[in-house]
Design a protein around this motif. Sequence first.
Motif, PDB file in Angstrom:
ATOM      1  N   ASP A   1     -36.025  -6.940  33.367  1.00 51.05           N
ATOM      2  CA  ASP A   1     -35.098  -6.324  32.449  1.00 51.05           C
ATOM      3  C   ASP A   1     -33.743  -6.420  32.872  1.00 51.05           C
ATOM      4  O   ASP A   1     -33.017  -6.696  31.998  1.00 51.05           O
ATOM      5  CB  ASP A   1     -35.484  -4.730  32.448  1.00 51.05           C
ATOM      6  N   ARG A   2     -33.404  -6.346  34.278  1.00 56.81           N
ATOM      7  CA  ARG A   2     -32.070  -6.441  34.754  1.00 56.81           C
ATOM      8  C   ARG A   2     -31.709  -7.919  34.577  1.00 56.81           C
ATOM      9  O   ARG A   2     -30.513  -8.025  34.057  1.00 56.81           O
ATOM     10  CB  ARG A   2     -31.887  -6.114  36.072  1.00 56.81           C
ATOM     11  N   THR A  44     -31.225  -8.363  30.654  1.00 56.05           N
ATOM     12  CA  THR A  44     -29.738  -7.843  29.981  1.00 56.05           C
ATOM     13  C   THR A  44     -28.632  -8.492  30.613  1.00 56.05           C
ATOM     14  O   THR A  44     -27.882  -8.747  29.749  1.00 56.05           O
ATOM     15  CB  THR A  44     -29.676  -6.262  30.637  1.00 56.05           C
ATOM     16  N   TRP A  64     -28.321 -11.518  28.546  1.00 54.57           N
ATOM     17  CA  TRP A  64     -27.853 -11.249  27.051  1.00 54.57           C
ATOM     18  C   TRP A  64     -26.092 -11.051  27.316  1.00 54.57           C
ATOM     19  O   TRP A  64     -25.653 -11.576  26.321  1.00 54.57           O
ATOM     20  CB  TRP A  64     -28.622 -10.212  26.515  1.00 54.57           C
ATOM     21  N   SER A 110     -19.301  -4.440  27.476  1.00 52.53           N
ATOM     22  CA  SER A 110     -20.702  -4.590  27.644  1.00 52.53           C
ATOM     23  C   SER A 110     -21.205  -4.114  28.865  1.00 52.53           C
ATOM     24  O   SER A 110     -20.077  -3.696  29.879  1.00 52.53           O
ATOM     25  CB  SER A 110     -21.106  -6.094  27.781  1.00 52.53           C
TER      26      SER A 110
END
Length: 352
Positions: free
Chosen positions: A165-166, A169, A172, A193
């Motif tokens: 997940d890190r 992210t 992204w 962000s």
Amino acid sequence: MESVMHAMCRATITLPRQVIAWMVETAGPKRQPWRDLVQRDDLTDQQAWECLWRDDALIKSAMKIPGKWTANAASDELADVVALYLARSDVPAGRIALLRTRLDSDQLRRIDLLRCVTRLGGSDLVCQEIVAEPPPGSSREEHLGPRELALIERYRQAARDEAADRNSTANWVVDQILQKEGVIARAATARQSDPVDPLKTLKACLFGRGSVAARPEDADFATAQYLLTLGRHASTYYYADEGLGEVLSALRPILRAYINPGYTPPRSWVSERLLTFGEAGVVPLNHSIYAEEGDYLVRRFGSNVSKYESLGKLVGENQDVPLRVLCDRVEAEQLARHRWIVEQQERGDHRE
């Protein structure tokens, strides 16, 4: 001395045994160089165990002084510390039981310990010893069955999911930054962000989609201040990343163009480091890649412990002097002392 330890603990080459023994005895809690030392493969298990107990919070929590509970650190904080040792590949059987002779289950919960150890990739042996412990308040003895093994896999999967997940992210955020043209626009997008990975974010801001970094004239003061913040986090937490040197070298000219000591408040040591970042030996100690500084020192001094000790004393009084100059001074002083000792011995022989 701590700054010398800091660099040597992160050296990529094998340290001489005499130097390792000296570092294990000397590494203190200030700046906590033992955190890097305890993870080195060239330490024996016993040396690593000794390094673990350099932590102030760990020592105070192990004292268990009645009425002094404020000295005890929280369970998750203690787990972060202890896991640095337990995640080593050579931890023998029985270390959890030995740990419990100092820290009981009320101070260090097994679930906190398992979470930290699995994040660092601890061995099956250590993880199984952790989950085999009876929960606090339970009357059962140590037990390792299907439920305990499933608990290990659940925490390992959680650690993998968290890392994925890190990374997702961070990618992204980088994609959003790369859609903008110019370092000012890219930095503005990054500011809005979540900088999950400051190093990736900083690299995207500086280089965009190309291989040439932005020039100082392409930025402005607000952008430089934000890039300084990213650089502080990247240099502190991503010091082992191979791309750190390239990114900080590209950041330095922008910072020096806008972060003027004449109109900015007193800066921290990390900020000063970014402004003078350079090749190991050419800049002051801890102002370049830590691993490269450690390798440089080991190549210069080898197994001569007295030279490291002399350098530690010099660094405290000459923090702005390039590392190579200090090393030259150490070697010159030791050579002069050696000559003096030889001369004294020769004079004694002549008198006899």
